[in-house]
Design a protein around this motif. Structure first.
Motif, PDB file in Angstrom:
ATOM      1  N   VAL A 371       0.814  -1.202   0.000  1.00  0.00           N
ATOM      2  CA  VAL A 371       0.000   0.000   0.000  1.00  0.00           C
ATOM      3  C   VAL A 371       0.858   1.268   0.000  1.00  0.00           C
ATOM      4  CG1 VAL A 371      -0.228   0.090   2.521  1.00  0.00           C
ATOM      5  CG2 VAL A 371      -2.019   1.105   1.067  1.00  0.00           C
ATOM      6  N   GLU A 372       2.035   1.196   0.627  1.00  0.00           N
ATOM      7  CA  GLU A 372       2.877   2.384   0.694  1.00  0.00           C
ATOM      8  C   GLU A 372       3.423   2.804  -0.664  1.00  0.00           C
ATOM      9  OE1 GLU A 372       5.296  -1.214   2.181  1.00  0.00           O
ATOM     10  OE2 GLU A 372       3.288  -0.346   2.499  1.00  0.00           O
ATOM     11  N   ARG A 373       3.398   1.886  -1.632  1.00  0.00           N
ATOM     12  CA  ARG A 373       3.897   2.232  -2.959  1.00  0.00           C
ATOM     13  C   ARG A 373       2.839   2.914  -3.813  1.00  0.00           C
ATOM     14  NH1 ARG A 373       6.468  -1.961  -6.544  1.00  0.00           N
ATOM     15  NH2 ARG A 373       6.778  -0.025  -7.715  1.00  0.00           N
ATOM     16  N   VAL A 374       1.579   2.853  -3.395  1.00  0.00           N
ATOM     17  CA  VAL A 374       0.506   3.431  -4.204  1.00  0.00           C
ATOM     18  C   VAL A 374       0.735   4.924  -4.411  1.00  0.00           C
ATOM     19  CG1 VAL A 374      -1.960   3.989  -4.246  1.00  0.00           C
ATOM     20  CG2 VAL A 374      -1.198   1.689  -3.572  1.00  0.00           C
ATOM     21  N   ILE A 375       0.984   5.646  -3.342  1.00  0.00           N
ATOM     22  CA  ILE A 375       1.187   7.095  -3.435  1.00  0.00           C
ATOM     23  C   ILE A 375       2.452   7.407  -4.241  1.00  0.00           C
ATOM     24  CG2 ILE A 375       1.528   9.236  -2.152  1.00  0.00           C
ATOM     25  CD1 ILE A 375      -1.249   8.047  -1.883  1.00  0.00           C
ATOM     26  N   LYS A 376       3.521   6.598  -4.022  1.00  0.00           N
ATOM     27  CA  LYS A 376       4.780   6.835  -4.744  1.00  0.00           C
ATOM     28  C   LYS A 376       4.595   6.654  -6.250  1.00  0.00           C
ATOM     29  CE  LYS A 376       7.842   5.596  -0.920  1.00  0.00           C
ATOM     30  NZ  LYS A 376       8.914   4.681  -0.445  1.00  0.00           N
ATOM     31  N   ILE A 377       3.777   5.689  -6.626  1.00  0.00           N
ATOM     32  CA  ILE A 377       3.524   5.484  -8.054  1.00  0.00           C
ATOM     33  C   ILE A 377       2.804   6.696  -8.639  1.00  0.00           C
ATOM     34  CG2 ILE A 377       2.144   4.143  -9.697  1.00  0.00           C
ATOM     35  CD1 ILE A 377       2.812   1.661  -8.057  1.00  0.00           C
ATOM     36  N   TYR A 378       1.809   7.172  -7.917  1.00  0.00           N
ATOM     37  CA  TYR A 378       1.098   8.357  -8.423  1.00  0.00           C
ATOM     38  C   TYR A 378       2.044   9.543  -8.526  1.00  0.00           C
ATOM     39  CZ  TYR A 378      -1.865  12.451  -8.656  1.00  0.00           C
ATOM     40  OH  TYR A 378      -2.428  13.657  -9.029  1.00  0.00           O
ATOM     41  N   GLU A 379       2.940   9.681  -7.544  1.00  0.00           N
ATOM     42  CA  GLU A 379       3.877  10.801  -7.566  1.00  0.00           C
ATOM     43  C   GLU A 379       4.823  10.705  -8.767  1.00  0.00           C
ATOM     44  OE1 GLU A 379       5.679  10.509  -3.735  1.00  0.00           O
ATOM     45  OE2 GLU A 379       4.106  11.685  -2.728  1.00  0.00           O
ATOM     46  N   ARG A 380       5.204   9.486  -9.131  1.00  0.00           N
ATOM     47  CA  ARG A 380       6.063   9.324 -10.312  1.00  0.00           C
ATOM     48  C   ARG A 380       5.321   9.733 -11.585  1.00  0.00           C
ATOM     49  NH1 ARG A 380       8.433   3.597 -10.958  1.00  0.00           N
ATOM     50  NH2 ARG A 380       9.358   4.674 -12.772  1.00  0.00           N
ATOM     51  N   VAL A 381       4.032   9.375 -11.652  1.00  0.00           N
ATOM     52  CA  VAL A 381       3.233   9.770 -12.816  1.00  0.00           C
ATOM     53  C   VAL A 381       3.128  11.299 -12.869  1.00  0.00           C
ATOM     54  CG1 VAL A 381       0.932   9.703 -13.865  1.00  0.00           C
ATOM     55  CG2 VAL A 381       1.927   7.624 -12.881  1.00  0.00           C
ATOM     56  N   ALA A 382       2.810  11.896 -11.715  1.00  0.00           N
ATOM     57  CA  ALA A 382       2.658  13.355 -11.667  1.00  0.00           C
ATOM     58  C   ALA A 382       3.977  14.064 -12.008  1.00  0.00           C
ATOM     59  CB  ALA A 382       2.165  13.774 -10.279  1.00  0.00           C
ATOM     60  N   ALA A 383       5.092  13.488 -11.593  1.00  0.00           N
ATOM     61  CA  ALA A 383       6.396  14.107 -11.862  1.00  0.00           C
ATOM     62  C   ALA A 383       6.683  14.139 -13.366  1.00  0.00           C
ATOM     63  CB  ALA A 383       7.489  13.334 -11.126  1.00  0.00           C
ATOM     64  N   LYS A 384       6.298  13.094 -14.059  1.00  0.00           N
ATOM     65  CA  LYS A 384       6.526  13.071 -15.496  1.00  0.00           C
ATOM     66  C   LYS A 384       5.641  14.072 -16.227  1.00  0.00           C
ATOM     67  CE  LYS A 384       8.347   8.383 -15.972  1.00  0.00           C
ATOM     68  NZ  LYS A 384       9.620   8.811 -16.621  1.00  0.00           N
ATOM     69  N   LEU A 385       4.545  14.466 -15.581  1.00  0.00           N
ATOM     70  CA  LEU A 385       3.654  15.443 -16.208  1.00  0.00           C
ATOM     71  C   LEU A 385       4.099  16.887 -15.946  1.00  0.00           C
ATOM     72  CD1 LEU A 385       0.148  13.841 -15.480  1.00  0.00           C
ATOM     73  CD2 LEU A 385       1.600  13.609 -17.511  1.00  0.00           C
ATOM     74  N   GLN A 386       5.224  17.036 -15.226  1.00  0.00           N
ATOM     75  CA  GLN A 386       5.762  18.383 -15.020  1.00  0.00           C
ATOM     76  C   GLN A 386       6.309  18.944 -16.342  1.00  0.00           C
ATOM     77  OE1 GLN A 386       5.568  20.154 -12.095  1.00  0.00           O
ATOM     78  NE2 GLN A 386       4.295  18.389 -11.514  1.00  0.00           N
ATOM     79  N   LYS A 387       6.611  18.007 -17.261  1.00  0.00           N
ATOM     80  CA  LYS A 387       7.040  18.418 -18.599  1.00  0.00           C
ATOM     81  C   LYS A 387       5.851  18.295 -19.542  1.00  0.00           C
ATOM     82  CE  LYS A 387      11.760  16.709 -17.892  1.00  0.00           C
ATOM     83  NZ  LYS A 387      12.817  15.792 -18.398  1.00  0.00           N
TER      84      LYS A 387
END
Length: 443
Positions: A371-387
């Motif tokens: 469960v702790e990886r769920v938020i980290k995965i979303y954060e990785r997706v959001a980080a790629k959308l910074q570009k």
């Protein structure tokens, strides 16, 4: 070797010294034998060439075979007889005058049978003929030959290569010479020796071949699988259909396996293309909604009750996607969707199920996920959308996640819970995530 024209004195001597032989003396013991036997005198002309055959002895089995009474057979010239011996004048001469033992097989129309005649020289100038009815054997051989021709015709259109597979080592070798010699087709379908060094099968095909061989060893008569192979030296590896057929060697009782390769490249490519179009989203190249649901249902059905696995379903919704279509055009919008699908491929694992729900909504199902990886995965997706996903176009995404500690829930449970979590996230604004846990039969 003496020619007939060089032996007039011996012929005259033979004719004068065999009166007792021609009366059948000392041959009475042959009368009761079941095999037809005849003794034939080979007469020569003044040039020493054979010109007539005259029977001087025959047993009862002979007269029965040719349905001819003794008095019409013994001492009668066979030149004008219905019994067709004269075509073998040369053969009988070789036996009678040169002592050559010979076997002749021919069809006798009057008897309607295939007869094998074994010729021996009992005395100079005479030929003993032992007749054997081989009709059944000849008919069987003819039937086998016809079947072989049919098999070759079938293989010609169905097989590119034929070989043996060792059921223990999986080594591929050509057929034994005794089998390959039957017909030119097997020879033409042999594996070129150089291919054994270069590699008949592409790397990574061993497991498929091993599985096929094991099925045969455990009683399956034949099986077919698709492998990448090549049938020409230095040729490319392409898709082929490998059919393995097992049989038991009658003497040793060991299992033997013959393999057949048939080109299947175009068929496999066409099938994969149809499968791709049936399962994949035509725009983004990931699974479509129906395929995603089917794959997730299959994965959930394989969850071990005794060994539960944590699982999560993500639903992603691009914020303000309608504005992108309205301001930049639908072509740009399509490019954004395709690019976002690429982001999901980069973030998630190969075994995770990524699919498009429709419009600007995407979903991912992942197992063995803490469960702790769920938020980290979303954060990785959001980080790629910074570009910008495409030139000058930035997007944000909301996500709803349904998480299960056991993975023992249905597709509908995961979907409805993730959809509810997405609704909660969007209530909080753009670029948010909501997570709900599945407990029992609900969230």
């Amino acid at each position: 070797m003496n020619s007939p024209s060089q032996q007039p004195d011996r012929r005259a001597q033979s004719a004068s010294s065999n009166k007792g032989f021609e009366k059948g003396q000392h041959l009475d013991f042959l009368q009761g034998l079941p095999q037809a036997i005849a003794v034939v005198r080979v007469d020569l002309d003044i040039m020493g060439k054979p010109y007539d055959l005259v029977p001087v002895y025959g047993n009862d089995a002979l007269f029965c075979l040719f349905d001819t009474p003794k008095e019409k057979f013994i001492g009668t010239s066979l030149n004008n007889s219905s019994i067709n011996f004269t075509q073998w004048l040369g053969t009988f001469w070789e036996t009678a005058y040169q002592g050559r033992v010979q076997k002749i097989t021919d069809f006798w129309p009057v008897q309607g049978r295939h007869l094998m005649v074994t010729c021996h020289q009992p005395q100079y100038g005479y030929c003993t003929c032992l007749f054997q009815d081989v009709s059944e054997r000849v008919l069987l051989e003819n039937e086998l030959d016809r079947n072989r021709q049919k098999l070759e015709a079938l293989l010609h259109s169905a097989v590119d290569m034929v070989f043996q597979i060792d059921p223990v080592t999986l080594a591929v070798t050509n057929l034994e010479e005794s089998l390959a010699s039957h017909g030119d087709l097997f020879k033409a379908r042999r594996v070129p020796e150089g291919l054994f060094q270069q590699g008949l099968f592409a790397p990574g095909q061993d497991e498929k071949i091993k599985e096929a061989v094991n099925l045969i060893r455990f009683g399956v008569g034949d099986c077919t699988c698709e492998v990448r192979a090549r049938v020409e030296l230095n040729g490319p590896y392409t898709w082929h259909s490998l059919t393995a057929i097992g049989y038991v060697e009658p003497h040793s009782g060991e299992i033997c396996i013959i393999g057949f390769l048939k080109d299947a490249h175009d068929r496999v490519k066409e099938r994969d293309d149809l499968l791709f179009r049936a399962e994949k989203d035509s725009l983004c190249g990931i699974y479509n909604r129906a395929a995603g649901e089917s794959l997730i249902t299959l994965k959930l059905g394989n969850v071990d009750e005794a060994d539960p696995t944590r699982a999560a379903m993500f639903i992603f919704d691009l914020d303000d996607f309608k504005n992108i279509n309205d301001s930049a055009g639908h072509s740009t919008g399509d490019t954004v969707l395709t690019a976002f699908a690429g982001v999901l491929r980069e973030v998630f694992r190969k075994e995770d199920v990524i699919f498009r729900l429709g419009g600007d909504e995407f979903a991912v199902f992942a197992q063995n996920l803490p469960v702790e990886r769920v938020i980290k995965i979303y954060e990785r997706v959001a980080a790629k959308l910074q570009k910008p996903l495409v030139q000058g176009v930035f997007v944000k995404v909301c996500a709803g996640v349904a998480f299960s500690q056991t993975g023992r829930h249905s597709y509908d449970d995961f979907y409805k819970t993730a959809d509810k979590a997405l609704y909660n996230a969007k209530e909080g604004g753009k670029g948010q995530i909501g997570v709900l846990c599945l407990c029992g039969s609900g969230a």
